[in-house]
Write a protein that holds these residues in place. Structure first.
Motif, PDB file in Angstrom:
ATOM      1  N   ARG A   1       0.848  -1.140  -0.016  1.00 31.71           N
ATOM      2  CA  ARG A   1      -0.035  -0.240  -0.019  1.00 31.71           C
ATOM      3  C   ARG A   1       0.891   1.187   0.146  1.00 31.71           C
ATOM      4  NH1 ARG A   1      -2.457  -2.881   4.345  1.00 31.71           N
ATOM      5  NH2 ARG A   1      -1.841  -1.408   5.724  1.00 31.71           N
ATOM      6  N   GLN A   2       1.917   1.259   0.842  1.00 28.58           N
ATOM      7  CA  GLN A   2       2.880   2.346   1.091  1.00 28.58           C
ATOM      8  C   GLN A   2       3.487   2.674  -0.162  1.00 28.58           C
ATOM      9  OE1 GLN A   2       1.475   4.159   3.232  1.00 28.58           O
ATOM     10  NE2 GLN A   2       0.266   2.490   3.907  1.00 28.58           N
ATOM     11  N   CYS A   3       4.273   1.621  -0.726  1.00 20.77           N
ATOM     12  CA  CYS A   3       5.388   1.714  -1.759  1.00 20.77           C
ATOM     13  C   CYS A   3       4.749   1.690  -3.180  1.00 20.77           C
ATOM     14  CB  CYS A   3       6.154   0.476  -1.714  1.00 20.77           C
ATOM     15  SG  CYS A   3       7.363   0.416  -0.105  1.00 20.77           S
ATOM     16  N   CYS A   4       3.739   0.982  -3.219  1.00 13.30           N
ATOM     17  CA  CYS A   4       3.219   0.798  -4.959  1.00 13.30           C
ATOM     18  C   CYS A   4       1.930   2.035  -4.881  1.00 13.30           C
ATOM     19  CB  CYS A   4       2.595  -0.510  -4.981  1.00 13.30           C
ATOM     20  SG  CYS A   4       3.943  -1.477  -5.136  1.00 13.30           S
ATOM     21  N   GLY A   5       1.178   2.216  -3.603  1.00 13.46           N
ATOM     22  CA  GLY A   5      -0.061   3.241  -3.938  1.00 13.46           C
ATOM     23  C   GLY A   5      -1.091   2.625  -4.859  1.00 13.46           C
ATOM     24  N   PRO A   6      -1.711   3.411  -5.775  1.00 13.95           N
ATOM     25  CA  PRO A   6      -2.914   3.132  -6.497  1.00 13.95           C
ATOM     26  C   PRO A   6      -2.397   2.036  -7.651  1.00 13.95           C
ATOM     27  CG  PRO A   6      -2.066   4.892  -7.271  1.00 13.95           C
ATOM     28  CD  PRO A   6      -1.166   4.852  -6.162  1.00 13.95           C
ATOM     29  N   VAL A   7      -1.217   1.839  -8.003  1.00 13.22           N
ATOM     30  CA  VAL A   7      -1.009   0.732  -8.863  1.00 13.22           C
ATOM     31  C   VAL A   7      -0.761  -0.628  -8.127  1.00 13.22           C
ATOM     32  CG1 VAL A   7       0.331   2.513 -10.323  1.00 13.22           C
ATOM     33  CG2 VAL A   7       1.529   0.957  -8.588  1.00 13.22           C
TER      34      VAL A   7
ATOM     35  N   LEU B   1      -0.587  -3.340 -19.769  1.00 17.59           N
ATOM     36  CA  LEU B   1      -2.002  -2.942 -19.590  1.00 17.59           C
ATOM     37  C   LEU B   1      -2.478  -3.773 -18.454  1.00 17.59           C
ATOM     38  CD1 LEU B   1      -3.254  -3.034 -23.303  1.00 17.59           C
ATOM     39  CD2 LEU B   1      -2.444  -1.024 -21.818  1.00 17.59           C
ATOM     40  N   GLN B   2      -3.595  -3.197 -17.710  1.00 19.32           N
ATOM     41  CA  GLN B   2      -4.268  -3.641 -16.462  1.00 19.32           C
ATOM     42  C   GLN B   2      -5.270  -4.912 -16.875  1.00 19.32           C
ATOM     43  OE1 GLN B   2      -3.690  -2.582 -13.150  1.00 19.32           O
ATOM     44  NE2 GLN B   2      -1.818  -1.517 -14.510  1.00 19.32           N
ATOM     45  N   GLU B   3      -5.303  -5.818 -16.052  1.00 23.79           N
ATOM     46  CA  GLU B   3      -6.277  -6.757 -16.035  1.00 23.79           C
ATOM     47  C   GLU B   3      -6.652  -7.122 -14.728  1.00 23.79           C
ATOM     48  OE1 GLU B   3      -5.368  -9.950 -19.149  1.00 23.79           O
ATOM     49  OE2 GLU B   3      -6.391 -11.295 -17.583  1.00 23.79           O
TER      50      GLU B   3
ATOM     51  N   ASP C   1     -14.613   7.667  -2.684  1.00 22.86           N
ATOM     52  CA  ASP C   1     -15.312   8.066  -3.654  1.00 22.86           C
ATOM     53  C   ASP C   1     -16.603   7.375  -3.787  1.00 22.86           C
ATOM     54  OD1 ASP C   1     -13.114   9.649  -4.911  1.00 22.86           O
ATOM     55  OD2 ASP C   1     -12.304   7.798  -5.732  1.00 22.86           O
ATOM     56  N   ASN C   2     -17.531   7.917  -4.749  1.00 22.35           N
ATOM     57  CA  ASN C   2     -18.911   7.201  -4.570  1.00 22.35           C
ATOM     58  C   ASN C   2     -19.022   6.956  -6.196  1.00 22.35           C
ATOM     59  OD1 ASN C   2     -19.719   7.553  -2.067  1.00 22.35           O
ATOM     60  ND2 ASN C   2     -20.465   9.741  -2.571  1.00 22.35           N
TER      61      ASN C   2
ATOM     62  N   ASP D   1     -11.459   2.938  -9.855  1.00 22.08           N
ATOM     63  CA  ASP D   1     -11.149   3.913  -8.898  1.00 22.08           C
ATOM     64  C   ASP D   1      -9.918   3.777  -8.631  1.00 22.08           C
ATOM     65  OD1 ASP D   1     -11.780   5.242  -6.509  1.00 22.08           O
ATOM     66  OD2 ASP D   1     -11.917   3.525  -5.079  1.00 22.08           O
ATOM     67  N   PHE D   2      -9.175   2.668  -8.432  1.00 18.16           N
ATOM     68  CA  PHE D   2      -7.781   2.496  -8.234  1.00 18.16           C
ATOM     69  C   PHE D   2      -7.016   3.071  -9.414  1.00 18.16           C
ATOM     70  CE2 PHE D   2      -8.857  -0.392  -4.933  1.00 18.16           C
ATOM     71  CZ  PHE D   2      -7.569  -0.605  -4.184  1.00 18.16           C
ATOM     72  N   MET D   3      -7.223   3.032 -10.615  1.00 16.62           N
ATOM     73  CA  MET D   3      -6.551   3.561 -11.563  1.00 16.62           C
ATOM     74  C   MET D   3      -6.626   5.240 -11.578  1.00 16.62           C
ATOM     75  SD  MET D   3      -7.083   0.688 -14.719  1.00 16.62           S
ATOM     76  CE  MET D   3      -5.950   1.764 -15.973  1.00 16.62           C
ATOM     77  N   PHE D   4      -7.739   5.737 -11.690  1.00 15.46           N
ATOM     78  CA  PHE D   4      -7.686   7.002 -11.898  1.00 15.46           C
ATOM     79  C   PHE D   4      -8.337   7.874 -10.601  1.00 15.46           C
ATOM     80  CE2 PHE D   4      -9.260   4.447 -15.815  1.00 15.46           C
ATOM     81  CZ  PHE D   4      -8.224   4.636 -16.470  1.00 15.46           C
ATOM     82  N   PHE D   5      -8.653   7.322  -9.612  1.00 19.62           N
ATOM     83  CA  PHE D   5      -9.022   8.310  -8.624  1.00 19.62           C
ATOM     84  C   PHE D   5      -8.568   8.101  -7.230  1.00 19.62           C
ATOM     85  CE2 PHE D   5     -12.633   7.656 -11.665  1.00 19.62           C
ATOM     86  CZ  PHE D   5     -12.899   8.899 -12.016  1.00 19.62           C
ATOM     87  N   GLU D   6      -7.650   7.119  -7.184  1.00 21.87           N
ATOM     88  CA  GLU D   6      -6.676   7.071  -5.917  1.00 21.87           C
ATOM     89  C   GLU D   6      -5.616   8.142  -6.074  1.00 21.87           C
ATOM     90  OE1 GLU D   6      -6.454   4.280  -3.235  1.00 21.87           O
ATOM     91  OE2 GLU D   6      -8.692   4.755  -3.590  1.00 21.87           O
TER      92      GLU D   6
END
Length: 231
Positions: free
Chosen positions: A71-77, A110-112, A195-196, A221-226
């Protein structure tokens, strides 16, 4: 169990156990729970969500499983497993995302995301498509057959109060629903990344694909709003 919760329905043929209620609805509200310690200290915690129906009743709860270092090192990715529970605490959906680079300059990474319902039984995937200007995804069924497309807005949309990701048919002719990120107010947006989201889909959409759309909402949510330096 109380008036703000929905009782699970008995099993239906062809419907994964625990998802019977999804056959009766065409929209959901997903609310990320506000973490005040995270907001004040800047310490990233596991995401938690409430999944509600149009009347505000809790349908599911969702909890991210992850370790502190990721969580702390990789954050939203970061990679994640999100376990979706019914109102009796039974896990009905499992959403998994592997760790991959998140950059428009590396289309090979790419994300999956995989969605299982119940756990251990894959019902579909969300697969990112490379595009330099806007987010695009393919929704696949359990056989890796392409079923639907998910299209986000063009660049520059992050300042908009509401952001829509349209659910369209594979031929891109018909729009059948959307995943919307809803603005929750300036003060809350400034101090938290909670987020909602609203999800709209056809009532008669395959219930497995409805479950995949819930997973797609978490990925968006993780990709664009975290918030995070890696974003």
């Amino acid at each position: 169990m109380n008036m703000y919760q929905v009782d699970p329905n008995p099993g239906l043929p062809g419907c994964p156990p625990g998802l019977e209620y999804l056959t009766q609805i065409d929209q959901l509200l997903i609310k990320q729970k506000v973490e005040f310690i995270e907001a004040l200290a800047g310490f990233e915690s596991n995401n938690k969500y409430e999944v509600r129906n149009a009347m505000g009743q809790n349908v599911f709860y969702a909890v991210e499983e992850n370790d502190c270092l990721s969580r702390q090192c990789c954050g939203p990715v970061r990679s994640f497993t999100i376990r979706v529970l019914d109102n009796f605490g039974q896990e009905v959906i499992t959403v998994t995302r592997p760790l991959r680079c998140m950059s428009c300059f590396f289309p090979c990474c790419l994300q999956e995301l995989e969605v299982q319902a119940p756990p251990g039984n894959t019902v579909g995937y969300v697969v990112q498509q490379w595009h330099p200007l806007s987010p695009k995804f393919i929704i696949e069924n359990e056989h890796r057959e392409q079923v639907l497309r998910l299209h986000g807005p063009f660049c520059g949309w992050s300042c908009l109060p509401d952001v829509d990701f349209e659910i369209v048919t594979m031929d891109e002719v018909d729009k059948i629903g959307k995943i919307s990120k809803q603005w929750t107010g300036l003060l809350r947006e400034a101090f938290t990344d909670a987020d909602n989201f609203g999800i709209q889909f056809p009532m008669d959409l395959d219930v497995k694909m409805k479950a995949v759309m819930i997973g797609a909402c978490f990925l968006i949510d993780f990709m664009f709003f975290e918030k995070g330096d890696q974003h």
